[in-house]
Design a protein around this motif. Structure first.
Motif, short mmCIF file in Angstrom:
data_model
loop_
_atom_site.label_atom_id
_atom_site.label_comp_id
_atom_site.label_asym_id
_atom_site.label_seq_id
_atom_site.Cartn_x
_atom_site.Cartn_y
_atom_site.Cartn_z
N GLY A 160 -11.64 -27.77 -23.56
CA GLY A 160 -12.12 -28.11 -24.90
C GLY A 160 -13.61 -27.81 -25.03
O GLY A 160 -14.07 -27.32 -26.07
N ASP A 223 -4.84 -31.09 -24.35
CA ASP A 223 -4.46 -30.05 -25.31
C ASP A 223 -5.71 -29.54 -26.02
O ASP A 223 -6.20 -30.14 -26.97
CB ASP A 223 -3.47 -30.61 -26.32
CG ASP A 223 -3.01 -29.57 -27.34
OD1 ASP A 223 -3.37 -28.39 -27.17
OD2 ASP A 223 -2.31 -29.95 -28.29
N SER A 226 -5.96 -28.78 -30.06
CA SER A 226 -6.24 -29.80 -31.08
C SER A 226 -7.59 -30.46 -30.89
O SER A 226 -8.05 -31.21 -31.77
CB SER A 226 -5.13 -30.88 -31.07
OG SER A 226 -5.08 -31.54 -29.82
N ALA A 227 -8.26 -30.18 -29.78
CA ALA A 227 -9.52 -30.86 -29.47
C ALA A 227 -10.62 -30.53 -30.47
O ALA A 227 -11.54 -31.34 -30.67
CB ALA A 227 -9.97 -30.50 -28.06
N GLU A 233 -8.06 -35.96 -34.06
CA GLU A 233 -7.25 -35.06 -33.27
C GLU A 233 -7.78 -34.95 -31.85
O GLU A 233 -7.00 -34.79 -30.90
CB GLU A 233 -7.19 -33.68 -33.92
CG GLU A 233 -6.35 -33.63 -35.18
CD GLU A 233 -4.91 -34.02 -34.92
OE1 GLU A 233 -4.32 -33.50 -33.95
OE2 GLU A 233 -4.38 -34.86 -35.67
N SER A 237 -5.84 -35.43 -28.08
CA SER A 237 -5.73 -34.26 -27.20
C SER A 237 -5.59 -34.64 -25.74
O SER A 237 -5.14 -33.84 -24.93
CB SER A 237 -6.94 -33.34 -27.40
OG SER A 237 -8.13 -33.98 -27.00
N ASP A 298 -3.03 -42.07 -25.14
CA ASP A 298 -4.01 -41.00 -25.33
C ASP A 298 -5.41 -41.60 -25.44
O ASP A 298 -5.64 -42.77 -25.11
CB ASP A 298 -3.65 -40.14 -26.54
CG ASP A 298 -3.58 -40.94 -27.85
OD1 ASP A 298 -4.31 -41.95 -27.97
OD2 ASP A 298 -2.80 -40.55 -28.74
#
Length: 387
Positions: A160, A223, A226-227, A233, A237, A298
């Motif tokens: 990210g 992820d 989506s970062a 979001e 991630s 998360d």
């Protein structure tokens, strides 16, 4: 006259149509999802990172001819083909080619049927340089399974950070892996350790309301796609935890780790306002939890979440600066009675998280805060059996 008008109209239409371009072919080359013909053989949903796919499967399956099914970005192709059986006794490399045929991305795919080790000296890491990142590269960490496979259970948010395009004041770009928030550190407590540092995200981060990136290392997945889509979001991630089986009649007792910590000079909120008198602190915790309805914890985690069975987290007062390596043994506090059968079969998820700024997930902290960790373990104890 009418004939000329018709001809002129045709010419105009032809001229106009010549300006319309065909829709550009897709330049993305990503694996979006992965599954198998019989999902019941999986211990959890496959983990897809920036350049790897991790399949946690039950030990009863045959992985010497094991087909995987992939969903790709629009128009992309994959080699070996989706659905082909492969021998995953060793990791396999898959190459995704974009629809426009201009980009390729390699994924290392692991199918692991062994139990995950609950200790690490962080000696195993590699520099990853995914195709299409224009020379950007960073460190990622792995362990070895009982069968000698590399197992990429550790995740970072380095991929990210690569989105930021940040350049240091000295002019270093993101093709130097040591300027990322999470790096290998050669002066660990015993051999190599891991260095977690809260970093500036530059103009890119300011524009999105994400002015800093805390160094982090955790068991789970990240992820990067989506970062960069804003604060909410970015929280989603990070996915914390994997289903981990424990020894018979054993449960987690404590999170043990060696560490040292230096806070950055100026603590700022998510809007870059300095907070007078506030000093940054680090975070380290381990959580045993139930994945209710398939939900994975998360970055927006609430520590009173009803899914949590037990938690070991360092207290605020203990997360203070230390210049020499210090040993922490953080006990698990149980909020629910533990089910020995779920521990044995890996039905509980275990999350382990380290961060250089405790409020870093919300983009609050001090640039330069540095946590170094090494020689981590989850200590176990006997489950008391009621008579």
């Amino acid at each position: 006259m009418r004939f000329r008008t018709i001809i002129a109209g045709i010419c105009i239409c032809l001229g106009f149509s010549s300006c319309i371009q065909d829709e550009a072919l897709n330049a993305e080359a990503d694996i979006l999802s992965c599954t198998v013909a019989d999902p019941s053989v999986l211990r959890m949903k496959p983990i897809i990172n920036n350049n790897s796919v991790i399949i946690m499967a039950k030990p009863t399956i045959d992985i010497t001819d094991f087909p995987l099914l992939f969903t790709l970005t629009k128009g992309a192709t994959i080699e070996p083909a989706s659905g082909d059986g492969k021998d995953f006794s060793t990791p396999q490399t898959y190459t995704v080619t974009s629809e426009d045929r201009q980009w390729k991305k390699k994924y290392t795919v692991y199918v692991d049927i062994s139990d995950i080790k609950l200790n690490s000296s962080f000696e195993h890491w590699e520099t990853t340089e995914p195709v299409g990142t224009i020379g950007k590269k960073w460190h990622e960490f792995y362990e070895f399974s009982e069968e000698g496979q590399k197992v990429w259970i550790w995740a970072t948010a380095n991929s990210g950070y690569a989105l930021t395009g940040y350049r240091t004041p000295e002019g270093k770009r993101l093709n130097d892996p040591f300027i990322y928030p999470t790096t290998s550190y050669e002066l660990g407590h015993n051999g190599n350790g891991v260095k977690l540092e809260t970093k500036d995200t530059g103009i890119w981060g300011l524009s999105l309301g994400m002015p800093l990136a805390a160094g982090n290392l955790f068991i789970g997945s990240f992820d990067a796609t989506s970062a960069g889509n804003g604060r909410e979001e970015a929280l989603k991630s990070t996915r914390f935890g994997l289903p981990i089986a424990y020894e018979h009649n054993k449960k987690p007792k404590a999170l043990n780790v060696w560490y040292k910590y230096t806070p950055g000079e100026v603590f700022k909120d998510e809007d870059q306002n300095p907070i007078a008198g506030k000093q940054d602190i680090f975070d380290m915790y381990a959580i045993l939890y139930e994945s209710i309805d398939g939900r994975i914890l998360d970055g927006s985690i609430q520590f009173d979440d009803p899914c949590i069975v037990a938690i070991a987290r360092i207290n605020d007062k203990d997360a203070k600066p230390v210049s020499e390596y210090t040993y922490a043994s953080i006990p698990f506090i149980y909020h629910k009675n533990v089910d020995p059968s779920k521990l044995l079969t890996g039905e509980y998820y275990t999350a382990i998280v380290f961060s250089s700024s405790r409020e870093g997930a919300y983009f609050r902290g001090a640039i330069g805060s540095t946590l170094i960790i090494d020689d981590f373990e989850i200590e176990l104890e006997d489950i008391e059996i009621e008579q």
